[in-house]
Structure formats: structure tokens, C-alpha cells
Design an enzyme around this catalytic site. Structure first.
Site, short mmCIF file in Angstrom:
data_model
loop_
_atom_site.label_atom_id
_atom_site.label_comp_id
_atom_site.label_asym_id
_atom_site.label_seq_id
_atom_site.Cartn_x
_atom_site.Cartn_y
_atom_site.Cartn_z
N SER A 67 0.85 -1.18 0.00
CA SER A 67 0.00 0.00 0.00
C SER A 67 0.88 1.23 0.00
CB SER A 67 -0.90 0.02 1.24
OG SER A 67 -1.65 1.21 1.31
N ARG A 321 0.75 -3.68 -7.29
CA ARG A 321 -0.51 -4.32 -6.94
C ARG A 321 -1.66 -3.61 -7.64
NH1 ARG A 321 -4.02 -7.49 -6.14
NH2 ARG A 321 -4.56 -8.59 -4.21
N THR A 357 -7.81 1.51 3.37
CA THR A 357 -7.67 0.67 4.56
C THR A 357 -8.79 0.95 5.57
OG1 THR A 357 -5.27 0.63 4.27
CG2 THR A 357 -6.12 -0.01 6.42
N CYS A 535 2.66 -5.99 -17.61
CA CYS A 535 3.13 -6.72 -16.44
C CYS A 535 4.29 -5.97 -15.77
CB CYS A 535 3.58 -8.12 -16.82
SG CYS A 535 4.24 -9.06 -15.42
N CYS A 561 6.32 -13.77 -10.71
CA CYS A 561 5.01 -13.19 -10.40
C CYS A 561 4.96 -12.61 -8.99
CB CYS A 561 3.93 -14.26 -10.57
SG CYS A 561 2.26 -13.66 -10.25
N CYS A 564 0.20 -9.29 -8.56
CA CYS A 564 -0.50 -8.02 -8.71
C CYS A 564 -1.87 -8.19 -9.36
CB CYS A 564 0.35 -7.03 -9.50
SG CYS A 564 0.49 -7.40 -11.27
N CYS A 567 -2.59 -9.09 -15.04
CA CYS A 567 -2.81 -9.91 -16.23
C CYS A 567 -4.24 -10.41 -16.30
CB CYS A 567 -1.84 -11.08 -16.26
SG CYS A 567 -1.85 -12.11 -14.76
#
Length: 592
Positions: A67, A321, A357, A535, A561, A564, A567
Site C-alpha cells: 500500500s 498491486r 484501509t 506486467c 510473479c 498483482c 494480467c
């Protein structure tokens, strides 16, 4: 023949029985929302009567948590009234990295300059909010949950849904089998997954969770609601020189390096001991398949507003993310037979505030209260097991709880009021007015209308279908990284701590049969390798292949990977399905 043999192997594996466990509340995901739901439920369960289990795919709590992050403490103070005294005053002892915001800035960037903009209410943080590391906050929440008797299981990936006999609802979830090799065959280390049967399943997987996606489709939870729209957030943490550090300073930027057809903006947050979190969010509803959010982020750091802070410093962490950007209009129905959806799995992010959050945690508390109201009317599973024995318990034919009171409570809460007030700001940038029109409208909405306009803008296309053929655009080119402020993608991935077993079945599934050649032939001629460009971890590549019709072949570097989910969201043909890898795999975030 190989495919047939593989299917036979998988069929034989799936026929092996799993061990069953019976719990009263099963929470999928150990982020802020999942842990908050567990804590609130156990706060209500004063007699410690009910079993609450949290299943988290990360090897440690917080290691998949990424975050910005600015914490609006409203929900935290509802959950822990003494939060400031207990957590903030003693942060050196408990490891929570949070500092009060002392300075707010909002800038419009040109290629070489920065123009001050008036702060909107959502971007005013000084004196009320905190800046720091969400992953450390998650670990602190985990400690609080354990103190209340919550059972936390990390390193377990939930891969399957257990439906009741007529498939009208769910009665549990199952964890992914361990020890399956890249060819789909069991290794010597093979272990069958576990089944967790529960009165209620709480989905708290975060943005675009793999189980949540299936549940939303199965029960048509988006009926009458907008498609979700997403952004990709990219972030680095730097140790900077003391003279460049301004503890508690928070800055947000718009404009450069993003072109007028790209929604998004940058940020830099100063916290801890000379730590600066710098990042960029790019809306995934862009049309041009040659856009690379990662490369846009690398360009951002060369702007003087950022480079003057970072020069002489050291990049120590990287992550990326997907984020929910659809707002109130894109939140699905929140309950279904056997479960509820909370937090980022539902999409409670306040986009103009760039915060989610506090809303995620409040949704979790409301869900926990509604779940407790219903579950407390039923006997605890532990007492049933003692009375009947595990083998004599079968909940597949029992009536399922469908907790509609949760969504009703949410609509009466401050979360709904807050998201309703800003519902038009993000979609205003999708109108023909473009970037500056969106800025003008959003400023008017935030400062004058305050969300009381008699209209509500909608999101139309999904981010995948928004992508247009590459032939419609002039290809974008990006400068090479200098290795000082900007970096190649593999260097960045090395800073995530990501690990996947090389001999593990690929968790990135292409179509039904993992036919990469067919995928290349269908997508490359139209989109010219968009997967390689969107990506942020170098997972997808189109490498030269003279034997191929189009001169390239598609390659998946699944070991890179960082989970996130971009894709799964952005691929134009929607043939990429992100599924969970083995538990414990993925990034190892610590101060993000």
C-alpha cells in the site's frame, strides 16, 4: 496423448479425500480486512465459544501487503479505542512504522516543473492521518487477533470452493495441494489440501481475488452494478540522505509522465528513519496497448520533484498491486448463500483520497457483527464434534446462512456516505473532457457540489475491453534505465523477495489447455505484446522465434510473479486466469 495422461493424473489426485476441519467462521485472506473481521468477531464472542480461522497465502502476515500508505485511523480507533496510546506511542517496541502527517503537497507536473494545486478535502492529511508501512500494521493486527484466540494459518493458498449438494451456496473452502510438479504430477513431497467447512465464509482476499471472482460470477453479484475498474500501483521504498528527508511529508502529483489519455498520479511519502515511499498509480482503462506502467514509473523518478529527494539515496524495496477504482457504483452484492465479501475484495477504496484501509476495515467490522448475530444463534462446531464426532457431521444439506443484514448495515454506515460523496470523481476522467476536464469537474465536485449532484456517472467497458488494437496508435518508446534512479524490471523484481518453486505447476493459466502457441496467434497480431508491457514483473515475454508465423513465441516466467493480478484484469482476450500458487510463494514485502 500427454494432455490425456495429465488429465488422468489430476483426476486421480482430485479423487483422494481431503482432511476436513469444522470451524464457525472461516476468513480467506489475512490482510487488514480479514484480520479486522476476525478481531471484531472475537471481541463479540466474549465466552470464546466459536472457532475463527484466518487462511493467508503469504508465508508471513504482511508479506503480501502493499500500500501507499496513509492510514486514516477512524476504523482503527473504533476497533481499538486506545490505538494511539498502545501502538503509536510505542512503535519502536512493536515494530509498527507510522508517523503523523506533518505536511501536505499537491502538484501538477510538467516535463520539468511542478505547479502547486489546491488541496482537496480527500488529500488533506496533516494533523489527522498517519504515513508509514501497512505490512507492519498487518503484523500488529495479527498479534492482536492471536491474543483473542483467532487461529491464523499462513502459507496456505485457498484454491477451491466447496458447494452444498445442489450447488446453491457454499459450505467451505479447500487449500491448494502441495507438491505438484510443472507437468501436473505429484512429487515425493505431495500433500493433499485441507477442507475448512464453516457456517460462513468471509472473502477478504484483496483486490480481484481468485475465489471472489468465481463467487461473483457464480451468484451473479454484479447484476445491476457497474463493471469494476482498476489501477495498477507501483511503489519503491528508498533510504534517502538526511538532508532530503522531511519526516511526515506527504505529496501527490498529477500530470507528467502520464499523457492526457492516461488516468493516474504519483506520490512520495516520508516516514520512519529517512525512508521515502515513492510510487505511481496508472488506471488500467487505457486504450493504447504499448503503454508500460512500469516504464512510466521509472520516468517519474527522473522528474526534479522526485529526483531531488532520491538523489544519493538507495532503493531497498519494490512492489506492485492492482487497486479497485470503480468506487461505489462497482461494489457487488456483498452477501451470498454461505458467505460475505469484505474489504478490497468488494472494492471499498476511496479513489480521490487514495485510501482504502479505513473503509475496508469498517466493512469488515460490519460483516463480523452481522455474522456474529446469526452464528451466535447456532451451536458451536466444537460442541457438535464432541457430541457426534467429526465423521457424523455433514453440513452439505443444512440451510445456509445468507446474511443480508451486512449490506443493509453497510448502506447505513459512514462508509457508504463517504463513497457516495466521491462517486463521480474518478469516472469524470473517462468522459470526452479528458484529463483537464476531469480535473476541473473533480475540483468542482469536491469543493462545491460535495457529492450532492443529482447524477451518477457510470463505468462502461471493462479494462480488458477498453484496450484497442495496436494499429490505432504510434508505439511508445521509453528511455533505458540509468541504474541510479531508474532500473530494469528484473532488478526491481529482485527487490520484492519473490520466490516460486521452479518445479511447480504454473499458476498462470492460459485458456483451457495452456496452449501458448494458439494464444500468440490470437493476441500478438492485434495487440503486439500488450501482456509484456502491462506486467510490472517481467512475467510475460514475447521472445524471437523464427519458426513462428509472427516471429515470436509467448513465454511465461511464473517465478517472477508478484501477485498483482494485472494480467487477469487487463489481458484483452481474457484468457489469462490468475490462480493461487502454492502457499508461501510470491513476494516477501516487509516495509511496504
Amino acid at each position: 496423448m500427454k494432455l490425456l495422461m495429465l488429465r488422468r493424473y489430476m483426476s486421480s489426485i482430485s479423487s483422494m479425500p481431503r482432511v476436513k476441519d469444522f470451524v464457525d467462521l472461516c476468513i480467506v485472506g489475512g490482510g487488514p480486512a480479514g484480520l479486522t473481521a476476525a478481531i471484531k468477531f472475537k471481541q463479540l464472542d466474549k465466552e470464546n465459544k466459536y472457532r475463527v480461522v484466518v487462511l493467508e497465502k503469504a508465508g508471513d502476515l504482511g508479506s503480501h501487503t502493499l500500500s501507499g500508505m496513509i492510514l486514516e485511523p477512524r476504523s482503527m480507533l473504533e476497533l481499538f479505542p486506545n490505538f494511539k496510546e498502545e501502538c503509536l506511542a510505542n512503535k519502536k517496541d512493536n515494530g509498527v512504522m507510522l508517523d503523523p502527517v506533518t505536511n501536505d503537497q499537491f502538484k501538477l507536473l510538467t516535463a520539468s516543473a511542478s505547479i502547486p494545486l489546491p488541496l482537496t478535502p480527500g488529500l488533506t492529511n496533516k494533523g489527522k492521518n498517519y504515513v508509514g508501512s501497512l505490512s507492519t500494521v498487518v503484523r500488529w493486527l495479527g498479534e492482536k487477533a492471536e491474543e483473542l484466540g483467532v487461529e491464523l494459518y499462513t502459507g496456505v493458498s485457498v484454491s477451491d470452493i466447496i458447494y452444498n449438494k445442489d450447488k446453491t451456496g457454499i459450505i467451505g473452502v479447500a487449500t491448494k495441494d502441495l507438491g505438484i510438479d510443472k507437468n501436473g504430477k505429484p512429487k515425493d513431497s505431495f500433500e493433499r489440501g485441507l477442507e475448512f467447512h464453516s457456517k460462513q465464509i468471509v472473502l477478504a482476499e484483496g483486490c480481484h481475488g481468485s475465489i471472489t471472482k468465481q463467487i461473483i460470477n457464480k451468484f451473479n453479484l454484479r447484476e445491476g452494478r457497474n463493471n469494476q475498474s482498476y489501477g495498477l500501483g507501483l511503489k519503491e521504498v528508498w533510504e534517502v540522505k538526511p538532508e532530503n528527508f522531511n519526516k511526515g511529508m506527504v505529496a501527490h502529483t498529477m500530470g507528467y509522465p502520464l499523457s492526457k489519455d492516461l488516468y493516474g498520479g504519483g506520490f512520495q511519502y516520508h516516514f520512519g528513519d529517512n525512508l521515502v515511499s515513492v510510487g505511481l498509480v496508472v488506471g488500467l482503462d487505457y486504450e493504447d496497448p504499448s503503454v508500460s506502467p512500469y516504464q512510466e514509473f521509472q520516468k517519474l523518478k527522473h522528474h526534479p520533484f522526485y529526483s531531488e529527494v532520491l538523489k544519493g539515496g538507495k532503493c531497498i524495496a519494490y512492489g506492485a498491486r492492482a487497486l479497485n477504482e470503480g468506487g461505489l457504483q462497482a461494489i457487488p452484492k456483498l452477501n451470498f448463500p454461505g458467505g460475505v465479501i469484505i474489504g478490497a475484495s468488494a472494492g471499498f477504496m476511496n479513489v480521490p483520497k487514495i485510501k482504502g484501509t479505513h473503509t475496508a476495515m469498517k466493512s469488515a467490522m460490519l460483516a463480523a457483527e452481522s455474522c456474529y448475530d446469526e452464528i451466535s444463534k447456532l451451536p458451536a462446531f466444537e460442541s457438535l464434534v464432541e457430541e457426534k464426532g467429526e465423521d457424523n457431521i455433514d453440513i452439505s444439506e443444512e440451510p445456509l446462512l445468507n446474511i443480508e443484514s451486512y449490506e443493509r448495515a453497510l448502506m447505513k454506515s459512514w462508509v457508504y456516505d463517504e463513497l457516495y460523496q466521491v462517486r463521480n470523481i474518478r469516472p469524470s476522467f473517462n468522459t470526452k473532457a479528458g484529463l483537464f476536464g476531469g480535473m476541473m469537474y473533480s475540483g468542482m465536485d469536491a469543493l462545491l457540489l460535495k457529492g450532492k449532484a443529482p447524477w451518477t456517472f457510470s463505468f462502461g467497458k471493462s479494462d480488458a475491453t477498453a484496450t484497442k488494437p495496436a494499429s490505432n496508435f504510434k508505439p511508445r518508446s521509453y528511455p533505458k534505465p540509468d541504474g541510479v534512479l531508474s532500473f530494469d524490471i528484473l532488478t526491481s523484481v529482485s527487490r520484492t523477495g519473490t520466490y516460486h518453486d521452479d518445479n511447480e505447476q504454473c499458476h498462470l493459466r492460459i485458456g483451457k489447455d495452456q496452449n501458448l502457441k494458439e494464444f500468440t496467434q490470437e493476441t500478438y497480431p492485434v495487440y503486439k505484446g500488450v501482456e509484456q508491457k502491462f506486467c510490472p514483473a517481467g512475467v510475460y515475454e514475447f521472445v524471437k522465434d523464427e519458426t513462428s508465423k509472427y516471429g515470436v513465441k509467448f513465454k511465461i516466467n511464473s517465478q517472477n510473479c508478484i501477485h498483482c493480478k494485472t494480467c487477469d484484469i487487463k489481458s484483452p482476450t481474457q484468457q489469462i486466469n490468475w490462480t493461487v500458487p502454492e502457499g508461501g510463494d510470491g513476494p516477501k514485502y516487509t516495509i511496504t
